[in-house]
Design a protein around this motif. Structure first.
Motif, PDB file in Angstrom:
ATOM      1  N   ILE A 167      79.731   5.151  33.821  1.00  0.00           N
ATOM      2  CA  ILE A 167      81.047   4.589  34.119  1.00  0.00           C
ATOM      3  C   ILE A 167      82.081   5.705  34.224  1.00  0.00           C
ATOM      4  CG2 ILE A 167      82.787   2.907  33.399  1.00  0.00           C
ATOM      5  CD1 ILE A 167      80.019   1.712  34.093  1.00  0.00           C
ATOM      6  N   TRP A 168      82.028   6.666  33.336  1.00  0.00           N
ATOM      7  CA  TRP A 168      82.958   7.796  33.334  1.00  0.00           C
ATOM      8  C   TRP A 168      82.852   8.619  34.608  1.00  0.00           C
ATOM      9  CZ3 TRP A 168      81.413  13.019  33.204  1.00  0.00           C
ATOM     10  CH2 TRP A 168      82.430  13.955  32.956  1.00  0.00           C
ATOM     11  N   HIS A 169      81.633   8.742  35.147  1.00  0.00           N
ATOM     12  CA  HIS A 169      81.421   9.555  36.343  1.00  0.00           C
ATOM     13  C   HIS A 169      82.167   8.989  37.539  1.00  0.00           C
ATOM     14  CE1 HIS A 169      79.085  11.483  39.662  1.00  0.00           C
ATOM     15  NE2 HIS A 169      78.983  12.463  38.803  1.00  0.00           N
ATOM     16  N   ASP A 170      82.266   7.669  37.638  1.00  0.00           N
ATOM     17  CA  ASP A 170      83.008   7.040  38.740  1.00  0.00           C
ATOM     18  C   ASP A 170      83.653   5.745  38.265  1.00  0.00           C
ATOM     19  OD1 ASP A 170      84.047   6.161  41.120  1.00  0.00           O
ATOM     20  OD2 ASP A 170      82.258   6.609  42.298  1.00  0.00           O
ATOM     21  N   VAL A 260      85.281  -8.055  29.932  1.00  0.00           N
ATOM     22  CA  VAL A 260      85.117  -6.610  30.036  1.00  0.00           C
ATOM     23  C   VAL A 260      86.053  -6.089  31.121  1.00  0.00           C
ATOM     24  CG1 VAL A 260      83.526  -4.712  30.586  1.00  0.00           C
ATOM     25  CG2 VAL A 260      82.696  -6.701  29.306  1.00  0.00           C
ATOM     26  N   GLN A 261      86.634  -4.925  30.872  1.00  0.00           N
ATOM     27  CA  GLN A 261      87.431  -4.246  31.889  1.00  0.00           C
ATOM     28  C   GLN A 261      87.204  -2.752  31.781  1.00  0.00           C
ATOM     29  OE1 GLN A 261      88.382  -4.127  34.910  1.00  0.00           O
ATOM     30  NE2 GLN A 261      89.613  -6.012  34.652  1.00  0.00           N
ATOM     31  N   VAL A 262      87.492  -2.018  32.863  1.00  0.00           N
ATOM     32  CA  VAL A 262      87.298  -0.570  32.917  1.00  0.00           C
ATOM     33  C   VAL A 262      88.648   0.116  32.905  1.00  0.00           C
ATOM     34  CG1 VAL A 262      86.324   1.357  34.220  1.00  0.00           C
ATOM     35  CG2 VAL A 262      85.168  -0.860  34.219  1.00  0.00           C
ATOM     36  N   GLN A 263      88.781   1.128  32.052  1.00  0.00           N
ATOM     37  CA  GLN A 263      90.022   1.891  31.953  1.00  0.00           C
ATOM     38  C   GLN A 263      90.057   2.946  33.058  1.00  0.00           C
ATOM     39  OE1 GLN A 263      93.188   2.714  31.625  1.00  0.00           O
ATOM     40  NE2 GLN A 263      93.107   2.228  29.430  1.00  0.00           N
ATOM     41  N   LEU A 264      91.049   2.870  33.931  1.00  0.00           N
ATOM     42  CA  LEU A 264      91.176   3.807  35.041  1.00  0.00           C
ATOM     43  C   LEU A 264      92.224   4.888  34.802  1.00  0.00           C
ATOM     44  CD1 LEU A 264      90.983   1.426  38.140  1.00  0.00           C
ATOM     45  CD2 LEU A 264      89.151   2.697  37.045  1.00  0.00           C
ATOM     46  N   ALA A 265      93.102   4.685  33.850  1.00  0.00           N
ATOM     47  CA  ALA A 265      94.199   5.634  33.636  1.00  0.00           C
ATOM     48  C   ALA A 265      93.657   6.992  33.200  1.00  0.00           C
ATOM     49  CB  ALA A 265      95.159   5.090  32.578  1.00  0.00           C
ATOM     50  N   GLY A 271      87.500   5.803  31.924  1.00  0.00           N
ATOM     51  CA  GLY A 271      86.088   5.463  32.034  1.00  0.00           C
ATOM     52  C   GLY A 271      85.555   4.587  30.924  1.00  0.00           C
ATOM     53  N   GLN A 272      86.399   4.234  29.967  1.00  0.00           N
ATOM     54  CA  GLN A 272      85.948   3.351  28.887  1.00  0.00           C
ATOM     55  C   GLN A 272      85.752   1.937  29.412  1.00  0.00           C
ATOM     56  OE1 GLN A 272      88.801   2.804  25.732  1.00  0.00           O
ATOM     57  NE2 GLN A 272      87.347   1.797  24.371  1.00  0.00           N
ATOM     58  N   THR A 273      84.670   1.288  28.989  1.00  0.00           N
ATOM     59  CA  THR A 273      84.537  -0.149  29.196  1.00  0.00           C
ATOM     60  C   THR A 273      85.137  -0.829  27.971  1.00  0.00           C
ATOM     61  OG1 THR A 273      82.272   0.085  28.366  1.00  0.00           O
ATOM     62  CG2 THR A 273      82.551  -0.236  30.734  1.00  0.00           C
ATOM     63  N   ILE A 274      86.215  -1.530  28.186  1.00  0.00           N
ATOM     64  CA  ILE A 274      86.883  -2.239  27.096  1.00  0.00           C
ATOM     65  C   ILE A 274      86.235  -3.614  26.989  1.00  0.00           C
ATOM     66  CG2 ILE A 274      89.094  -2.988  26.145  1.00  0.00           C
ATOM     67  CD1 ILE A 274      90.429  -1.055  28.176  1.00  0.00           C
ATOM     68  N   VAL A 275      85.541  -3.854  25.893  1.00  0.00           N
ATOM     69  CA  VAL A 275      84.810  -5.102  25.677  1.00  0.00           C
ATOM     70  C   VAL A 275      85.567  -5.903  24.623  1.00  0.00           C
ATOM     71  CG1 VAL A 275      82.618  -6.125  24.985  1.00  0.00           C
ATOM     72  CG2 VAL A 275      82.644  -3.963  26.255  1.00  0.00           C
ATOM     73  N   ASP A 276      86.053  -7.066  25.017  1.00  0.00           N
ATOM     74  CA  ASP A 276      86.880  -7.888  24.124  1.00  0.00           C
ATOM     75  C   ASP A 276      85.981  -8.768  23.260  1.00  0.00           C
ATOM     76  OD1 ASP A 276      88.753  -9.419  22.848  1.00  0.00           O
ATOM     77  OD2 ASP A 276      89.837  -9.990  24.665  1.00  0.00           O
ATOM     78  N   ARG A 277      85.808  -8.351  22.013  1.00  0.00           N
ATOM     79  CA  ARG A 277      84.940  -9.085  21.086  1.00  0.00           C
ATOM     80  C   ARG A 277      85.757  -9.899  20.079  1.00  0.00           C
ATOM     81  NH1 ARG A 277      80.083  -5.154  19.249  1.00  0.00           N
ATOM     82  NH2 ARG A 277      79.193  -7.169  18.686  1.00  0.00           N
ATOM     83  N   ARG A 278      87.034 -10.100  20.355  1.00  0.00           N
ATOM     84  CA  ARG A 278      87.862 -10.875  19.430  1.00  0.00           C
ATOM     85  C   ARG A 278      87.417 -12.342  19.394  1.00  0.00           C
ATOM     86  NH1 ARG A 278      93.735  -9.475  21.766  1.00  0.00           N
ATOM     87  NH2 ARG A 278      92.523  -9.783  23.683  1.00  0.00           N
ATOM     88  N   VAL A 279      87.571 -12.938  18.242  1.00  0.00           N
ATOM     89  CA  VAL A 279      87.196 -14.345  18.074  1.00  0.00           C
ATOM     90  C   VAL A 279      88.430 -15.230  17.932  1.00  0.00           C
ATOM     91  CG1 VAL A 279      84.957 -13.796  17.058  1.00  0.00           C
ATOM     92  CG2 VAL A 279      86.954 -14.029  15.564  1.00  0.00           C
TER      93      VAL A 279
END
Length: 322
Positions: A167-170, A260-265, A271-279
């Motif tokens: 993910i970080w690579h692209d 899930v979302q990808v951080q582009l900034a 390149g982080q995949t932000i995974v929302d695991r909140r309940v």
């Protein structure tokens, strides 16, 4: 259940293991393999892919080279993890197979168009080729049953503290794919880092009479340079092959469907995949600042002994006592 798949790879060590497993598993029908720059440069990726098909005496599977770099940034090799040749310097002989003289995206479009049924796309590399396919031929999305990708993480990274390499690579390509609307399964670094072969067993594989076992042992025994002042080490992970195991043996995996979302900034979290695991509902939702994130089936853990039994057994290798 027979799984018709296309594979998208940047063939380093673990992509090689995944190709070997996919070709040998009786329930997997590999229709084509597209190659992309990632672990090593594109020419090496294509060459490595053809060599690995020889190792497992694969049928005539179409192979084509695609993107030579990410959509935005310069390519950044991970050869230090895979060896200069991408295959742990095991020195496999050159293949007489030849890649198709077309761009991988064109091959992917043709395979999808010609298929009477939707195909699963198993993406084990930076998602550049897949993003280009979906942007160039958006109608192809209807012929993809789902995209099972090795990439991302719900916790730790490897390329950076929070970003996984593919993910970080692209990141832009990953963002396109994750927001494409195609059903997605993410086999992330969380589970990737847990499925490894014991060092003694790797040694026994490398010393075996079986050619496939020897190659497997050589790939798994490649040693990665440690931080300055620390010794080299072998990861001995089956890596991307675990994602193909998830395809054929979902019951061996623990998964959750999560936003899930990808951080582009730019910056440390790119390149982080932000995974929302909140309940529970968060303040972002309460105050109207939350966006609508795509949901992804995220593999979080695996039954490691059973996955290793499946992987080695499919390659015709009995587990050895260690």
């Amino acid at each position: 259940m027979k799984h018709a798949i296309m594979m998208d790879v940047d063939t380093g060590i673990d992509d090689a293991l995944a190709i070997m497993f996919a070709v040998k598993h009786p329930d997997v029908d590999v229709r084509a393999i597209s190659c992309v720059s990632g672990n090593v440069g594109l020419d090496s990726v294509v060459e490595n892919t053809l060599k690995i098909l020889d190792v497992v005496d694969a049928p005539d599977i179409p192979v084509a080279g695609g993107a030579i770099r990410p959509l935005v940034e310069e390519p950044r090799s991970a050869a230090y993890v895979h060896g200069e040749d991408g295959l742990g310097n095991v020195n496999l002989p050159a293949s007489s197979r030849r890649a198709l003289p077309v761009h991988a995206v064109e091959m992917m479009r043709q395979v999808l168009t010609d298929s009477p049924e939707p195909i699963t796309l198993v993406a084990l590399a930076p998602l550049t080729n897949v993003a280009l396919l979906l942007r160039t031929y958006p109608e192809c999305a209807q012929k993809i049953s789902r995209i099972l990708f090795m990439g991302g993480s719900a916790s730790v990274g490897n390329a950076t503290a929070v970003a996984e390499f593919n993910i970080w690579h692209d990141p832009e390509a990953a963002h396109i794919v994750i927001n494409s609307g195609v059903p997605l399964t993410m086999y992330g670094l969380d589970v990737f880092n847990t499925v490894g072969v014991d060092a003694d067993e790797v040694d026994q594989l490398a010393a075996a009479d079986n050619h496939v076992a020897q190659v497997l042992g050589g790939l798994l025994s490649f040693r990665v340079p440690g931080p300055e002042g620390e010794p080299d080490r072998a990861f001995s992970l089956i890596g991307d092959a675990g994602a193909v195991c998830a395809l054929v043996a979902d019951e061996l995996m623990h998964s959750e469907t999560l936003p899930v979302q990808v951080q582009l900034a730019a910056g440390a979290s790119r390149g982080q995949t932000i995974v929302d695991r909140r309940v529970h509902v968060g303040e972002d939702t309460i105050h109207g600042t939350a966006g609508q994130w795509p949901t992804v089936k995220v593999v979080l853990s695996a039954d490691v002994p059973k996955v290793l039994d499946l992987f080695l057994g499919t390659l015709g290798i009995a587990r050895v006592a260690v």
